[in-house]
Structure formats: C-alpha cells, structure tokens
Motif scaffolding. Sequence first.
Motif, PDB file in Angstrom:
ATOM      1  N   ALA A 101       0.847  -1.194   0.000  1.00  0.00           N
ATOM      2  CA  ALA A 101       0.000   0.000   0.000  1.00  0.00           C
ATOM      3  C   ALA A 101       0.884   1.245   0.000  1.00  0.00           C
ATOM      4  CB  ALA A 101      -0.916   0.002   1.221  1.00  0.00           C
ATOM      5  N   SER A 102       0.347   2.371  -0.430  1.00  0.00           N
ATOM      6  CA  SER A 102       1.142   3.588  -0.584  1.00  0.00           C
ATOM      7  C   SER A 102       1.712   4.084   0.738  1.00  0.00           C
ATOM      8  CB  SER A 102       0.304   4.690  -1.243  1.00  0.00           C
ATOM      9  OG  SER A 102      -0.819   5.022  -0.430  1.00  0.00           O
ATOM     10  N   ASP A 103       1.030   3.801   1.847  1.00  0.00           N
ATOM     11  CA  ASP A 103       1.537   4.258   3.142  1.00  0.00           C
ATOM     12  C   ASP A 103       2.338   3.177   3.874  1.00  0.00           C
ATOM     13  OD1 ASP A 103      -0.611   2.602   3.630  1.00  0.00           O
ATOM     14  OD2 ASP A 103      -1.475   3.829   5.230  1.00  0.00           O
ATOM     15  N   SER A 104       2.596   2.042   3.212  1.00  0.00           N
ATOM     16  CA  SER A 104       3.448   0.996   3.791  1.00  0.00           C
ATOM     17  C   SER A 104       4.909   1.434   3.726  1.00  0.00           C
ATOM     18  CB  SER A 104       3.279  -0.317   3.029  1.00  0.00           C
ATOM     19  OG  SER A 104       1.940  -0.744   3.039  1.00  0.00           O
ATOM     20  N   PRO A 105       5.763   0.905   4.601  1.00  0.00           N
ATOM     21  CA  PRO A 105       7.182   1.298   4.577  1.00  0.00           C
ATOM     22  C   PRO A 105       7.878   0.939   3.271  1.00  0.00           C
ATOM     23  CG  PRO A 105       6.636   0.185   6.627  1.00  0.00           C
ATOM     24  CD  PRO A 105       5.464  -0.001   5.722  1.00  0.00           C
ATOM     25  N   GLY A 106       7.463  -0.165   2.663  1.00  0.00           N
ATOM     26  CA  GLY A 106       8.127  -0.608   1.442  1.00  0.00           C
ATOM     27  C   GLY A 106       9.474  -1.237   1.729  1.00  0.00           C
ATOM     28  N   ARG A 107      10.034  -1.874   0.713  1.00  0.00           N
ATOM     29  CA  ARG A 107      11.308  -2.576   0.894  1.00  0.00           C
ATOM     30  C   ARG A 107      12.477  -1.832   0.262  1.00  0.00           C
ATOM     31  NH1 ARG A 107       8.729  -8.679   0.039  1.00  0.00           N
ATOM     32  NH2 ARG A 107       7.284  -8.452   1.795  1.00  0.00           N
ATOM     33  N   MET A 108      12.292  -0.537   0.047  1.00  0.00           N
ATOM     34  CA  MET A 108      13.372   0.267  -0.531  1.00  0.00           C
ATOM     35  C   MET A 108      14.573   0.304   0.394  1.00  0.00           C
ATOM     36  SD  MET A 108      10.091   1.595  -0.987  1.00  0.00           S
ATOM     37  CE  MET A 108       9.956   3.137  -0.083  1.00  0.00           C
ATOM     38  N   ALA A 109      14.337   0.581   1.682  1.00  0.00           N
ATOM     39  CA  ALA A 109      15.441   0.693   2.643  1.00  0.00           C
ATOM     40  C   ALA A 109      16.156  -0.646   2.871  1.00  0.00           C
ATOM     41  CB  ALA A 109      14.930   1.269   3.964  1.00  0.00           C
ATOM     42  N   PRO A 110      15.444  -1.760   3.062  1.00  0.00           N
ATOM     43  CA  PRO A 110      16.151  -3.042   3.202  1.00  0.00           C
ATOM     44  C   PRO A 110      16.993  -3.412   1.983  1.00  0.00           C
ATOM     45  CG  PRO A 110      13.923  -3.265   4.026  1.00  0.00           C
ATOM     46  CD  PRO A 110      14.006  -1.918   3.363  1.00  0.00           C
ATOM     47  N   ILE A 111      16.501  -3.102   0.779  1.00  0.00           N
ATOM     48  CA  ILE A 111      17.267  -3.426  -0.424  1.00  0.00           C
ATOM     49  C   ILE A 111      18.534  -2.571  -0.490  1.00  0.00           C
ATOM     50  CG2 ILE A 111      17.247  -3.305  -2.948  1.00  0.00           C
ATOM     51  CD1 ILE A 111      14.274  -4.102  -2.835  1.00  0.00           C
ATOM     52  N   PHE A 112      18.395  -1.261  -0.257  1.00  0.00           N
ATOM     53  CA  PHE A 112      19.566  -0.379  -0.244  1.00  0.00           C
ATOM     54  C   PHE A 112      20.552  -0.800   0.845  1.00  0.00           C
ATOM     55  CE2 PHE A 112      21.792   3.220   1.625  1.00  0.00           C
ATOM     56  CZ  PHE A 112      22.396   3.812   0.524  1.00  0.00           C
ATOM     57  N   THR A 113      20.040  -1.048   2.050  1.00  0.00           N
ATOM     58  CA  THR A 113      20.891  -1.430   3.181  1.00  0.00           C
ATOM     59  C   THR A 113      21.618  -2.738   2.913  1.00  0.00           C
ATOM     60  OG1 THR A 113      19.460  -0.261   4.752  1.00  0.00           O
ATOM     61  CG2 THR A 113      20.873  -2.003   5.648  1.00  0.00           C
ATOM     62  N   SER A 114      20.931  -3.703   2.331  1.00  0.00           N
ATOM     63  CA  SER A 114      21.559  -4.993   2.012  1.00  0.00           C
ATOM     64  C   SER A 114      22.691  -4.806   1.010  1.00  0.00           C
ATOM     65  CB  SER A 114      20.510  -5.962   1.453  1.00  0.00           C
ATOM     66  OG  SER A 114      19.505  -6.229   2.404  1.00  0.00           O
ATOM     67  N   ALA A 115      22.475  -3.945   0.022  1.00  0.00           N
ATOM     68  CA  ALA A 115      23.511  -3.687  -0.977  1.00  0.00           C
ATOM     69  C   ALA A 115      24.743  -3.063  -0.341  1.00  0.00           C
ATOM     70  CB  ALA A 115      22.968  -2.779  -2.073  1.00  0.00           C
ATOM     71  N   VAL A 116      24.540  -2.115   0.561  1.00  0.00           N
ATOM     72  CA  VAL A 116      25.666  -1.460   1.233  1.00  0.00           C
ATOM     73  C   VAL A 116      26.404  -2.446   2.135  1.00  0.00           C
ATOM     74  CG1 VAL A 116      26.321   0.323   2.896  1.00  0.00           C
ATOM     75  CG2 VAL A 116      24.646   0.840   1.118  1.00  0.00           C
ATOM     76  N   LEU A 117      25.684  -3.267   2.873  1.00  0.00           N
ATOM     77  CA  LEU A 117      26.325  -4.264   3.733  1.00  0.00           C
ATOM     78  C   LEU A 117      27.174  -5.233   2.914  1.00  0.00           C
ATOM     79  CD1 LEU A 117      23.396  -5.117   6.202  1.00  0.00           C
ATOM     80  CD2 LEU A 117      25.479  -3.828   6.725  1.00  0.00           C
ATOM     81  N   ALA A 118      26.664  -5.628   1.755  1.00  0.00           N
ATOM     82  CA  ALA A 118      27.408  -6.554   0.893  1.00  0.00           C
ATOM     83  C   ALA A 118      28.619  -5.873   0.274  1.00  0.00           C
ATOM     84  CB  ALA A 118      26.490  -7.097  -0.198  1.00  0.00           C
ATOM     85  N   LYS A 119      28.441  -4.645  -0.194  1.00  0.00           N
ATOM     86  CA  LYS A 119      29.534  -3.908  -0.829  1.00  0.00           C
ATOM     87  C   LYS A 119      30.622  -3.514   0.171  1.00  0.00           C
ATOM     88  CE  LYS A 119      28.316  -3.077  -5.238  1.00  0.00           C
ATOM     89  NZ  LYS A 119      29.205  -3.300  -6.411  1.00  0.00           N
ATOM     90  N   SER A 120      30.232  -3.316   1.428  1.00  0.00           N
ATOM     91  CA  SER A 120      31.160  -2.807   2.438  1.00  0.00           C
ATOM     92  C   SER A 120      31.913  -3.895   3.179  1.00  0.00           C
ATOM     93  CB  SER A 120      30.391  -1.934   3.444  1.00  0.00           C
ATOM     94  OG  SER A 120      29.741  -0.860   2.791  1.00  0.00           O
ATOM     95  N   LYS A 121      31.752  -5.137   2.773  1.00  0.00           N
ATOM     96  CA  LYS A 121      32.509  -6.233   3.387  1.00  0.00           C
ATOM     97  C   LYS A 121      34.005  -6.006   3.232  1.00  0.00           C
ATOM     98  CE  LYS A 121      29.880 -10.577   3.209  1.00  0.00           C
ATOM     99  NZ  LYS A 121      29.829 -11.879   2.534  1.00  0.00           N
ATOM    100  N   ASP A 122      34.774  -6.539   4.184  1.00  0.00           N
ATOM    101  CA  ASP A 122      36.223  -6.553   4.017  1.00  0.00           C
ATOM    102  C   ASP A 122      36.559  -7.393   2.797  1.00  0.00           C
ATOM    103  OD1 ASP A 122      36.680  -4.989   6.227  1.00  0.00           O
ATOM    104  OD2 ASP A 122      36.830  -6.689   7.597  1.00  0.00           O
ATOM    105  N   PHE A 123      37.437  -6.876   1.957  1.00  0.00           N
ATOM    106  CA  PHE A 123      37.776  -7.589   0.735  1.00  0.00           C
ATOM    107  C   PHE A 123      38.773  -8.696   1.065  1.00  0.00           C
ATOM    108  CE2 PHE A 123      39.343  -8.199  -3.608  1.00  0.00           C
ATOM    109  CZ  PHE A 123      38.141  -8.171  -4.298  1.00  0.00           C
TER     110      PHE A 123
END
Length: 328
Positions: A223-245
């Motif tokens: 629904a339009s007033d639901s939180p949506g999964r935008m933040a979890p998707i962005f956060t997951s990408a940053v967590l994955a990208k920010s891993k120690d290489f």
Amino acid sequence: MKSNNTNTNLILFHHHSPLTSKSSSAVAAANHHRLLFIFFLSFFTLLFSFSLFSSSSIHSTTTSNSLSSSPSSLPPPVLAALLHYTSSSPPNTSMSFLELSTISSIIHSHGPTCNLLIFGLTHESLLWRSINFQGRTVFVDESPYSVSKFEQSNPGVEAYEVVYSTKVSQAWKLLGYYKTRPECRPVQNLLFSDCKLGINDLPNFVYEIDWDVILIDGPRGYASDSPGRMAPIFTSAVLAKSKDFGTKTKTDVFVHEFGRKIERVYSDEFLCEENLVEVVGDLGHFVVAAAEERESFGNGFCRNSTRLSESFTAVSGGDEDKVGVDDE
C-alpha cells in the motif's frame, strides 16, 4: 430333479460429480500443505540422521560420564520448527516449495557458521533459524509486537525492531534523491549514515558482521503508506559492498515478491541486474561482491546502470514530495 437356480451378476455404477470451485480450492490447499509437509519432514529427517550419526561417533570416543546426556536429541531450534510446521493447518506460508528449497540450499552451501540476516518475521522464520541452527540468524521487523512475541516463544532467538522512515509513495522521489547525496554511497558504515534509504538504528554488531546470506521478506510493501522494501534493499547492498575484501567477499541476497515493481526496480538499481543469478517463482537471487578499493561508480552501485529507474513512476499521488525527502 433339475435345478432352475441361476447366478445373477450385479454391476454398480458410481457417479462422480464434478468438483466445485470450493472443493477444487480445498484440494489445491491440501496438495500445497502436503508438499510443504514433505519438504519439512525430509529436511528434519536429514538433520536428525546427521545429528544421530555425529552423536554416535562422539559417543564411541567419550567417557562414561558423558553417557548421561541425550546425544541423538534434536537441537531446540529444529524441534521448535518441527512442532510449529506440523501443527500448522492450513499453512500460511507465502513461499513455494521451490523457493524454500532454493534459499535453504544456499544457506547450507555456506557451511555451519553461516551468518544469516532476515528482514521480516514470517511463517517461515523458524524454518530459517532451524536450517542455520549452528550459524547465526538475526531477524529484523517493523512490528514491536511481533518481535516481542517471537522472542518470548523462542528463547535465544535474535530479533530486533526497526522503525522505517520511508513510504511506498516516496519510492520514485527517493531514487532521485540518493543519486545526488554523497551519504548514499555504496561503501560506508551505515551506523553513521544520514542517507534516508539507509537503516542506521540497528544494534552495532549488525554493521560489523560479514553477512553470508540476506533475505528480504519485509516490511509491508503493498500500500502507498506501507514502509516498502526500498530501505532493506539499499541497506543490504551497502552491507554486501562494504565487506572486508578478503576470503568471504560475496553475499547471497534474496528478494521475495520480486515481481512487484518497486522490488524489481530497487533491486536492479542497488543489487544490480548483472548480479542477478536466478529467479525462482517470485524470488530474486543476487550474488553481490564486496567492492574493491579501486572500484568506483560515483554514487552508483552497478557497472551497468539500469534504465528501469528512469521510467519508474510514483505508485500514487499525494505526499511523495513532502514526507521524508527534503529538497535541501
């Protein structure tokens, strides 16, 4: 005297009335329930066999003092999940047999020390915890009540509440916003981030662990007033990208309900279409590598930028330009 008795053959015809739509639905639900039960039963049988084999080996080398224990008993998380799913009728799972199997096989592929992060408390939560009972499983959910109830029912579980500041109605505006903000870069410590798409109020350890598998199955996004999964998707990408290489440079990220427009567009924008390895039913599976020091796409996350976000329109009119996204 000749007998006139004859044998009579009786043939009965049984008429099968066609199934009504109601009975067809009941049969379909029963078949789905049966498939899920077979999946759970097979999985727990395998775990039990492994536990029994391992405990038998230990039993042969231990002293008599250890004989008072129960080596072949199932681990508590596995037992709790088995009881939970065998008592559920009808099942409330939103995932198919193939979707469940895909996620469980990837969790197993990371070994007994898998670090598993899950957005959303669902009917499958105990299954994920039991599959990864030797690893670390952390749940994140928007509902304080659900988190509290889950913790009370399952002692030792790690579940945390998160307050989302986004709405589905802001999805389009947020896509334009992140591209102009340095605080929304792909590699960073989200604990200190001011990016409106980043989740920065979880316990510190969440940002320090190198997660092997991340499952996005929440929060609400219908629904339009639901939180949506935008933040979890962005956060997951940053967590994955920010891993120690180092040795564990890749993260398996699953996005459930991948067929919905916002989930698809945001996944392509942040998890990257080039990292999409498979789509199983309504489940998108990405493998995201840690960013190398020399890697730089500006504020972009992908080598091949997607065109989907450019044609993405707001889900609904109203407050998408007002709430949570400033034009500073």
